[in-house]
Design a protein around this motif. Structure first.
Motif, short mmCIF file in Angstrom:
data_model
loop_
_atom_site.label_atom_id
_atom_site.label_comp_id
_atom_site.label_asym_id
_atom_site.label_seq_id
_atom_site.Cartn_x
_atom_site.Cartn_y
_atom_site.Cartn_z
N LYS A 65 0.87 -1.14 0.11
CA LYS A 65 -0.01 -0.05 -0.03
C LYS A 65 0.98 1.27 -0.11
O LYS A 65 2.00 1.27 0.66
N ASP B 224 -3.04 -7.49 -1.53
CA ASP B 224 -3.76 -6.51 -0.48
C ASP B 224 -5.30 -6.93 -0.41
O ASP B 224 -6.04 -6.31 0.33
N GLU C 197 -6.57 -9.37 0.97
CA GLU C 197 -6.09 -10.54 2.04
C GLU C 197 -7.26 -10.77 2.82
O GLU C 197 -7.49 -11.71 3.27
MG MG Z 1 -5.78 -5.47 1.90
#
Ligand code: MG
Ligand code: BES
Ligand code: ZN
Length: 460
Positions: A240, A310, A312
């Protein structure tokens, strides 16, 4: 035990006159002359959210006038009077005129007095309230305690609340209510077939785990709660940007909401068979991190191609949902800070929810409104299922650039088949600014409404 800010009676409690712009002149006319003059001198008109401390003839505090919203039902905030607990000087107060919804005003009073003080010394304020007539102090206290305990979890940085800290909080809750507690940690996740929870969490110095709490009579209706417990979300290898990572200690907000709801259900002894599943991981970066392009096995048997590490939350929830589904519960509820796209759609205050069950959806909307825990239904739009197609695996963990909250929910839906009903809340778990009853910082969303719904449904 009632909340420390609630008192059952106190004949020295200072009155609070709740008014609006229409009712204020009538209320003011009955006040002592000097108090009327004082309010007038300050140009107090009972505008929504404004307050005025009124003096007696000796200059001591006589009471407080407070402005509520007008008559526009759509704009009334039942939490508004709760703003007072953070405004008033220490003391004991009572509502002299009735709040529109006394129970919600009392709750907002307690929730609005919350502040996160773990890391600095602050002198504790003590603005107490006499429990308004007809308000169940135990019930309001139970809800306030569940919410504030979970806010603490969301606010606590990952350095003090990793996957192990989430486990400790869940264990403490289980002990409080005499529930059964189990946790599957690290490589045991592979042995017991939770490959996605392991893959997402294995790069962290703190082992990933699946927490499993059970409580209540075996033959009661089965309700299973699931909460996304990502102690921190770096994004993994598809890392990120700094601005998006800054707040990611709150990525366990789903687990905090599930624990809060469980606390309310068990505290009220609702006649259900409760199960709480929390996959607790840290989405970290290390040599053994899972990668974009990897294909994971899942508990459900579906293979999952990683489009982005990301995404996840849906992976760990996939394995938890598959486990929940195995005992065919009557209701599965999951809470997750799942997508940024949900915020693009509805902003921080209004979490979207997803379910195929229209009757349940209508109930959820109704209770959300009734207890001032607003949510908004969004569709499991089936033709977007194809956005999750993978060239090599059964499914990809990312959809296209559009409808991100919908495609995330559709991904989850692949892991639910036997449960009689399932609802997914894509929550934000944070107040961006202070509003009545909702101080800036970690927040519990959608748990109070589900508690109200379950309480009415199963009676007690
Ligand atoms: Mg994430
Ligand atoms: N935890 C985030 C979602 C999130 C971001 C929630 C900000 C609340 C506030 C989640 O794990 C995530 O990173 N989702 C990605 C998915 C994308 C890679 C498909 C997102 O929403 O950008
Ligand atoms: Zn996340």
């Amino acid at each position: 035990m009632p909340h420390p800010l609630l008192v059952s009676s106190d004949n020295k409690a200072l009155p609070i006159w709740l008014a609006n712009e229409k009712t204020w002149p009538g209320i003011a006319a009955k006040l002592p002359q000097n108090a009327q003059a004082f309010a007038k001198a300050q140009k107090f008109e009972a505008k929504a959210g404004s307050h005025c401390l009124l003096p007696d003839t000796d200059g001591n505090l006589l009471g407080v006038a407070f402005g509520l919203d007008g008559d526009d039902a759509k704009r009334i905030d039942p939490f508004l009077a709760g703003k007072l607990s953070s405004l008033l000087p220490d003391g004991t107060y009572r509502f002299e005129t009735d709040a529109p919804d006394p129970a919600l005003a009392t709750l907002a009073w307690l929730l609005g007095s919350y502040s996160f003080n773990r890391y600095r010394k602050r002198s504790e304020k003590s603005v107490r309230l006499v429990v308004p007539k007809g308000v169940d102090a135990e019930e309001v206290s139970r809800i306030a305690e569940a919410v504030t305990t979970s806010r603490d979890l969301v606010n606590t940085p990952t350095s003090d609340l990793g996957p192990d800290g989430i486990e400790a909080a869940a264990r403490k809750l289980a002990e409080k209510h005499g529930a059964t507690f189990d946790s599957t940690i690290g490589d045991d996740l592979l042995k017991k077939n939770f490959p996605m929870i392991h893959a997402v969490g294995r790069a962290s110095a703190t082992a990933p785990r699946l927490i499993d709490i059970t409580w209540g009579k075996k033959d009661a209706p089965r309700v299973t709660l699931i909460g996304k417990g990502v102690a921190f979300d770096t994004g993994g290898l598809d890392i990120k940007p700094a601005s998006s990572m800054l707040m990611m200690r709150k990525d366990m907000g789903g687990s905090a909401a599930a624990l809060a709801l469980a606390d309310m259900i068990m505290g009220a002894e609702l006649p259900v068979r409760l199960r709480v599943l929390i996959p607790a991981v840290e989405n970290s970066i290390s040599a053994n991190a899972f990668r974009p392009g990897d294909i994971l096995q899942s508990r459900k048997g579906l293979t999952v191609e990683i489009g982005n590490t990301d995404a996840e939350g849906r992976l760990i929830l996939g394995d938890a949902l598959a486990l929940a589904d195995e005992d065919q519960p009557d209701l599965v509820v999951d809470f997750a800070t799942l997508t940024g796209a949900a915020r693009v759609a509805l902003g921080p205050e209004l979490p979207p929810f997803y379910t195929e069950d229209d009757a349940l959806a209508a109930e959820i909307a109704r209770y959300g409104e009734a207890v001032n825990d607003p949510v908004w239904r969004m569709p499991l739009w089936h033709s977007y299922q194809s956005q999750l197609d993978s060239k090599y695996a059964d499914v990809n963990n990312t959809g296209g650039p559009m409808a991100g909250s919908v495609t995330a929910a559709l991904f989850l839906s692949r892991f639910v088949s036997a449960a009689k009903a399932w609802v997914h809340f894509d929550i934000f778990a944070w107040n961006n600014s202070t509003k009545p009853g909702r101080p800036e910082g970690g927040e519990v969303q959608a748990a109070r409404l589900m508690y109200a719904l379950l309480k009415d449904r199963y009676g007690s």
